[in-house]
Design an enzyme around this catalytic site. Structure first.
Site, PDB file in Angstrom:
ATOM      1  N   SER A  12      38.644   3.159   8.549  1.00 33.02           N
ATOM      2  CA  SER A  12      39.419   2.232   7.725  1.00 33.02           C
ATOM      3  C   SER A  12      40.779   1.949   8.357  1.00 33.02           C
ATOM      4  CB  SER A  12      39.656   2.858   6.354  1.00 33.02           C
ATOM      5  OG  SER A  12      40.304   4.113   6.533  1.00 33.02           O
ATOM      6  N   GLY A  44      39.788   5.544   0.539  1.00 32.52           N
ATOM      7  CA  GLY A  44      39.741   6.668  -0.397  1.00 32.52           C
ATOM      8  C   GLY A  44      39.960   6.267  -1.844  1.00 32.52           C
ATOM      9  N   CYS A  75      34.882   8.243   9.749  1.00 33.75           N
ATOM     10  CA  CYS A  75      35.532   8.201   8.437  1.00 33.75           C
ATOM     11  C   CYS A  75      34.647   8.969   7.465  1.00 33.75           C
ATOM     12  CB  CYS A  75      35.667   6.747   7.990  1.00 33.75           C
ATOM     13  SG  CYS A  75      36.305   6.557   6.325  1.00 33.75           S
ATOM     14  N   ASN A  76      35.201  10.032   6.885  1.00 36.44           N
ATOM     15  CA  ASN A  76      34.440  10.824   5.910  1.00 36.44           C
ATOM     16  C   ASN A  76      34.172  10.026   4.636  1.00 36.44           C
ATOM     17  OD1 ASN A  76      34.692  14.041   6.734  1.00 36.44           O
ATOM     18  ND2 ASN A  76      36.330  12.787   7.560  1.00 36.44           N
ATOM     19  N   THR A  77      35.168   9.273   4.222  1.00 34.78           N
ATOM     20  CA  THR A  77      35.070   8.549   2.953  1.00 34.78           C
ATOM     21  C   THR A  77      33.904   7.560   3.004  1.00 34.78           C
ATOM     22  OG1 THR A  77      37.472   8.716   2.884  1.00 34.78           O
ATOM     23  CG2 THR A  77      36.456   7.270   1.270  1.00 34.78           C
ATOM     24  N   CYS A 189      39.209  14.349   6.432  1.00 31.81           N
ATOM     25  CA  CYS A 189      39.599  12.946   6.572  1.00 31.81           C
ATOM     26  C   CYS A 189      40.114  12.838   7.999  1.00 31.81           C
ATOM     27  CB  CYS A 189      40.693  12.584   5.568  1.00 31.81           C
ATOM     28  SG  CYS A 189      41.480  10.994   5.909  1.00 31.81           S
TER      29      CYS A 189
HETATM   30  N1  DGL Z   1      39.945   8.225   7.667  1.00 38.42           N
HETATM   31  C1  DGL Z   1      39.255   8.167   6.436  1.00 38.42           C
HETATM   32  C2  DGL Z   1      38.399   9.423   6.221  1.00 38.42           C
HETATM   33  O1  DGL Z   1      38.039  10.107   7.155  1.00 38.42           O
HETATM   34  C3  DGL Z   1      39.940   7.828   5.141  1.00 38.42           C
HETATM   35  C4  DGL Z   1      41.213   7.104   4.981  1.00 38.42           C
HETATM   36  C5  DGL Z   1      41.196   6.100   3.832  1.00 38.42           C
HETATM   37  O2  DGL Z   1      41.402   6.450   2.653  1.00 38.42           O
HETATM   38  O3  DGL Z   1      40.917   4.940   4.144  1.00 38.42           O
HETATM   39  O4  DGL Z   1      38.041   9.734   5.127  1.00 38.42           O
END
Ligand code: DGL
Length: 279
Positions: A12, A44, A75-77, A189
């Site tokens: 993101s 998120g 990106c985990n989200t 994250c």
């Molecule tokens: N980098 C993103 C992750 O790994 C999340 C950041 C966001 O909230 O966009 O979850």
């Protein structure tokens, strides 16, 4: 000369650069395209249906534009929600995801008190809760959803210095003391390793911070070799090409950010404006 593998690394915002750097190290022959959906940031805070729709729309355009051999969702989200949709929609492209490293934390922890520091979206996911049930049933797991840390990491990359108090407020709930103390914190994250020096300095006590980026790079290398048949890169290879970055907002990156990208081997920066529109 065989064509080098082309890998699209997606997040993101700027957090996925922590994964990008490890992939660049593991596969110096690869041509990497970093894509940040900064028009949709922060993921998120997005409701699940909206996030699925957004990632599918952006990915359709990026895949058509970049024609990657493989895609890394750094990106985990997004990964904890959208991977099955992506795999269904693009069955010929392998997707490597980034999900909370609960399993290694649960096996490394001696106190069996572990924490998962992530966005509010990631801690709320069924996927994350299932990881905890499957791999950490013998641990006490504290899920900490932070609304502010990803934005603080973005600001840091743009040259601002987030205050210690603002960072400490977000990480403090991950430190639990119940006779034993938390000894492993999962950075769930990809933005958070950008602030690792501050985290380590402000931590109330020393813990192991678990950053999955090297494991994701190994997985990407495995997919390139085993699933796609690209030979392993020669040792001591100089990075083949200048990498490329794409942003979905129409705001040109600051000089500071361009410099940070150049340091990571990204010499070409492009815009692919895709405003976030809610139906
Ligand atoms: N980098 C993103 C992750 O790994 C999340 C950041 C966001 O909230 O966009 O979850």
């Amino acid at each position: 000369m065989p064509q080098p593998p082309k890998v699209l690394v997606f997040d993101s915002g700027l957090g996925g650069l922590t994964v990008f750097a490890e992939i660049a190290r593991a596969r110096p022959d690869a041509q990497l395209i970093y894509a940040a959906d900064d028009a949709g940031f922060p993921y998120g805070e997005l409701e699940e249906g909206a996030l699925v729709a957004r990632v599918m729309t952006v990915m359709e355009r990026l895949i058509a534009e970049a024609a990657p051999d493989a895609v890394v969702i750094a990106c985990n989200t997004a990964s904890t929600l959208v991977l099955p949709h992506l795999r269904r929609q693009f069955p010929l492209i392998p997707f490597v995801g980034t999900v909370p490293a609960v399993k290694p934390a649960a096996s490394l922890s001696r106190s069996k008190l572990i924490s998962v520091l992530a966005t509010p979206g990631t801690v709320a996911r069924d996927y994350t809760r299932e990881l905890v049930r499957t791999y950490a049933a013998h641990c006490v797991v504290t899920l900490v959803g932070s609304s502010a840390l990803a934005s603080l990491a973005e600001a840091f990359m743009q040259g601002e210095a987030p205050s210690d108090a603002a960072i400490l407020r977000e990480i403090a709930p991950a430190f639990v003391s119940e006779g034993e103390r938390t000894d492993c914190i999962v950075l769930a994250c990809t933005h958070y390793p950008l602030l690792i020096d501050q985290f380590a300095r402000l931590a109330p006590w020393a813990v192991q911070w678990i950053d999955p980026a090297p494991a994701i790079a190994r997985r990407t290398d495995h997919v390139l070799r085993e699933d796609l048949g690209f030979p392993a890169p020669q040792e001591h290879l100089e990075p083949a090409t200048q990498h490329r970055a794409l942003f979905t907002s129409s705001a040109a990156p600051s000089e500071r950010l361009s410099e940070a990208l150049r340091k990571r081997g990204i010499g070409k920066i492009g815009m692919e404006p895709m405003p976030l529109v809610f139906a």
